[in-house]
Scaffold this active site. Sequence first.
Site, PDB file in Angstrom:
ATOM      1  N   CYS A  61       2.986  48.721  -0.049  1.00 21.06           N
ATOM      2  CA  CYS A  61       1.566  49.533   0.815  1.00 21.06           C
ATOM      3  C   CYS A  61       1.535  49.285   2.117  1.00 21.06           C
ATOM      4  O   CYS A  61       0.998  49.637   2.727  1.00 21.06           O
ATOM      5  CB  CYS A  61       0.609  49.673   0.112  1.00 21.06           C
ATOM      6  SG  CYS A  61       0.457  50.530  -1.550  1.00 21.06           S
TER       7      CYS A  61
ATOM      8  N   HIS B 211      -5.920  50.330   4.373  1.00 22.38           N
ATOM      9  CA  HIS B 211      -4.708  51.345   3.748  1.00 22.38           C
ATOM     10  C   HIS B 211      -5.424  51.889   2.152  1.00 22.38           C
ATOM     11  O   HIS B 211      -6.650  50.818   1.473  1.00 22.38           O
ATOM     12  CB  HIS B 211      -4.282  49.770   3.044  1.00 22.38           C
ATOM     13  CG  HIS B 211      -3.259  50.837   1.659  1.00 22.38           C
ATOM     14  ND1 HIS B 211      -2.413  51.865   1.546  1.00 22.38           N
ATOM     15  CD2 HIS B 211      -3.031  50.091   0.473  1.00 22.38           C
ATOM     16  CE1 HIS B 211      -2.190  51.572  -0.226  1.00 22.38           C
ATOM     17  NE2 HIS B 211      -2.935  50.893  -0.611  1.00 22.38           N
TER      18      HIS B 211
ATOM     19  N   ASN C 161      -4.262  56.308  -3.805  1.00 20.34           N
ATOM     20  CA  ASN C 161      -2.834  55.578  -2.965  1.00 20.34           C
ATOM     21  C   ASN C 161      -2.362  55.966  -2.399  1.00 20.34           C
ATOM     22  O   ASN C 161      -0.689  56.261  -3.113  1.00 20.34           O
ATOM     23  CB  ASN C 161      -2.668  54.674  -3.762  1.00 20.34           C
ATOM     24  CG  ASN C 161      -2.309  53.135  -3.258  1.00 20.34           C
ATOM     25  OD1 ASN C 161      -1.653  53.374  -1.994  1.00 20.34           O
ATOM     26  ND2 ASN C 161      -2.475  51.598  -3.761  1.00 20.34           N
TER      27      ASN C 161
END
Length: 339
Positions: free
Chosen positions: A124, A251, A281
């Site tokens: 990520c 994030h 996500n």
Amino acid sequence: MSTHHTPRAARPGEQAAVLCGVGAALPATVVTNADLTARLDTTDQWIRSRTGIAQRRIAGSDLTTEDLAVRAATNALVRSPSLPVQAVVLATTTPDRCCPATAPAVAARLGLGSIPAFDLAAGCTGFLYALATAAGLIATAMAQSVLVIGVDRLASLPDPTDRTTVPLFGDGAGAALLRRGTAAEAGAVGPVVLGSDGSHADLIRAAHPGALHMEGADVFRHAVDRMSTASRQAAMAAGWALDDVDHLVPHQANARITSFTARRLGIPEGRQLHNVEDIGNTGAASIPVLLAQAVTDGRVAPGHRLLLTAFGAGLTWGATTLTWPNLPAQPVDTKGMPS
Ligand code: UT7
């Protein structure tokens, strides 16, 4: 022995990579928490309270990682200055295939010619790794302008029967165009802090799609530690006080992780950008999608000081600073089907 290196800030007249366009693409299909409760032993209340997520967007088999990347890049380039793109750096953990990489196919579909194009995988944190790589290509005069893409289909990773991981993830892509400019310009990417710790590789791992294993509580702890530390380092390297930050752009792992991170940094809730409630996500796409949405809905205005940070499988983490440039609003592409 620590070998951690904190980059230094460029002086105002020095060359820098400057952001001059953003865009994003999300699948059309929305999966709400209510949809998940129909097939998993979970509740809307559990998912919202533990993750902040209410819905996510999921790509069907007719919308590949490559398709999402092309759509996000097109969405970014349509309103960007018409510069010849001289390289493509694409971050993903969920390519459509092992070989070849996704970036050359994306460059070809965009009609960019025979430019360098390659993938990188940093979980990520991929977008920040790609941003740093693009800045390096610009700094070494390998390219005058670089297209950076963060794309993931993370919803394909969990075991579909695993109630702990299925609710967390969504699919999407974001893109940014960087050009050569100077550190004094709005849009100049600040010092990028990056790190990794492979001794914790087991905490988030997937041998193949459908086989994600995650130690949720440990991941949570590492994410907050690493993002808050990297954010402090990046702000300090840029010469910013944390009070100077208009928006923390973390994030979007989940709302509790980003709240804890902001709290540790002393940044109030109102000064964080978020969209995890709507898209979950989305991995390497998370930060550029958030930026593309924020510029369009007016949450981010020219001159705002942004502190970007991410954490992911690897483990990997990173942070950087960015003063927002004057970019035209560009609604995110949510049509979902490849053109
Ligand atoms: O980029 C990084 C990506 N990763 C992440 O963002 C994940 C980070 N981790 C987390 O955010 C949290 O660890 C989770 C949201 C994944 C899980 O929250 P938690 O508070 O750590 O829950 P847990 O795994 O310790 O489970 C607590 C309870 C368990 O029940 P028992 O054993 O206490 O009876 C689970 O079985 O919650 C249960 N549970 C659920 N219940 C209803 C786990 N998932 C669910 C669910 N619905 N979806």
